[in-house]
Design an enzyme around this catalytic site. Structure first.
Site, PDB file in Angstrom:
ATOM      1  N   CYS A 146       0.502  -1.073   0.385  1.00  0.00           N
ATOM      2  CA  CYS A 146       0.456   0.075  -0.678  1.00  0.00           C
ATOM      3  C   CYS A 146       0.746   0.815  -0.006  1.00  0.00           C
ATOM      4  O   CYS A 146       1.132   2.024   1.177  1.00  0.00           O
ATOM      5  CB  CYS A 146      -1.057  -0.076   1.346  1.00  0.00           C
ATOM      6  SG  CYS A 146      -1.480   1.486   1.449  1.00  0.00           S
ATOM      7  N   CYS A 149      -0.127   3.921   2.507  1.00  0.00           N
ATOM      8  CA  CYS A 149      -0.594   4.113   3.399  1.00  0.00           C
ATOM      9  C   CYS A 149       0.848   4.599   4.379  1.00  0.00           C
ATOM     10  O   CYS A 149       1.286   4.804   5.763  1.00  0.00           O
ATOM     11  CB  CYS A 149      -0.477   2.569   4.213  1.00  0.00           C
ATOM     12  SG  CYS A 149      -2.206   1.756   3.462  1.00  0.00           S
ATOM     13  N   ASP A 150       2.142   3.857   3.244  1.00  0.00           N
ATOM     14  CA  ASP A 150       3.571   3.501   3.452  1.00  0.00           C
ATOM     15  C   ASP A 150       4.588   4.535   2.995  1.00  0.00           C
ATOM     16  O   ASP A 150       5.606   4.651   3.371  1.00  0.00           O
ATOM     17  CB  ASP A 150       3.792   2.902   3.668  1.00  0.00           C
ATOM     18  CG  ASP A 150       3.257   0.989   4.846  1.00  0.00           C
ATOM     19  OD1 ASP A 150       2.360   2.114   5.477  1.00  0.00           O
ATOM     20  OD2 ASP A 150       2.553   0.111   3.958  1.00  0.00           O
TER      21      ASP A 150
END
Length: 321
Positions: A146, A149-150
């Site tokens: 992701c 997300c990261d």
């Protein structure tokens, strides 16, 4: 023990499930949506768009919209019309007789948690992984699926994206906002992605390509430090250093809940009747990425959710006696 009964139960809450909820609620079917749990990789509430950044091809948003923002709009609209959303994951279903049974929690419980006259399946799909040793241990420690997300955690660092389709290039392009360099590792000598995505990636000065290479090993025990790649032509191996690696090699449909109860296509997707959301069980419908192995777009998922709700409504009208 009494069982909570519903006209329509929707399992899954991505674009397909929430669109089905909007239409079913407006048809006074009082749908119950089991939207999944945030901790689960197989039924993330909101579906894959929760892991997506700019959505540029969804109609009505000429400047684009963030995936999580779009899904929150879907959710708010479904609730506005009376859909009941519960943040739980289904653990078992019984489609052998109506009303159908759906379990939450202990799948061995004697009685289901809910019963539904109709079921709409919209459990979507999940990211595929490489299946290498220590993969699970390294997720969240340099290994990710992701970028949204990261990506922030890799500012000014060199990272890699594994894959060659639209998803891989979308991840790579997004990650250039943070990383100093993004290397796309692909096992072939040409990409599978659409031409517009290829053009964007090739034009991005921060993106490089490692062709004819496959990742055969993750480096690092508790934190990823790089990968070992193997040349698919010569078999030669080389260790490459990266601060982070993002795997974007595709998805598999979330059909485990229906094993042995509904027929699947050869590739594992749920089988539905042509031009319909109907499965081979009367009163059970499927929509979105769990049954779409061709288009797999947010807009087509939403459209199929609309179809499923209308199919369920008309089925209930025809079988109300």
């Amino acid at each position: 023990m009494s069982v909570d009964a519903h006209k329509t139960i929707i399992i899954g809450s991505g674009p397909a499930g929430l669109t089905a909820a909007i239409y079913a609620a407006r048809a006074n079917l009082e749908p119950l949506v089991l939207e999944g749990e945030p901790s689960s990789t197989s039924d993330q509430p909101g579906g894959q768009l929760m892991l997506t950044t700019d959505v540029e091809n969804y109609p009505g948003f000429p400047d684009g919209v963030m995936g999580p923002e779009l899904m929150q709009m879907f959710r708010d609209q479904a609730q506005r019309f009376g859909a009941e959303l519960v943040t739980v994951r289904a653990s078992r279903v019984d489609l052998s007789s109506r009303p159908f049974g759906v379990w939450v929690g202990d799948p061995e419980a004697s009685e289901p948690t809910y019963r539904g006259e109709t079921i709409i399946i919209s459990t979507g799909a999940q990211s595929l992984m490489l299946g290498l040793p220590n993969e699970n241990e390294l997720v969240g420690h340099g290994l990710s699926t992701c970028a949204t997300c990261d990506g922030f955690f890799f500012r000014d660092l060199e990272i890699a994206v594994v894959g060659g389709g639209d998803s891989a290039l979308e991840e790579a392009i997004f990650l250039t906002k943070f990383a100093s360099k993004v290397t796309v590792i692909h096992r072939r000598d040409e990409l599978r992605a659409s031409k517009i995505m290829q053009d964007r990636a090739f034009a991005n000065p921060k993106i490089e390509f490692r062709w004819n290479s496959r990742v055969v090993e993750y480096c690092g025990d508790t934190k990823l430090s790089g990968v070992v790649v193997e040349d698919t032509s010569t078999g030669e191996r080389e260790e490459l250093s990266f601060a982070g690696v993002f795997v974007a090699i595709g998805h598999k449909p979330n059909t485990w809940l229906f094993d042995g109860q509904l027929p699947l296509k050869d590739n594992g997707y749920l089988l539905t009747e042509p031009d319909s959301s109907r499965t081979l069980i009367d009163g059970v419908f499927a929509c979105g990425d769990v049954q779409d192995d061709y288009y797999r777009q947010a807009i087509t998922a939403a459209g199929s959710g609309c179809q499923a709700a209308i199919d369920a409504e008309r089925w209930l009208e025809a079988n109300e006696d």
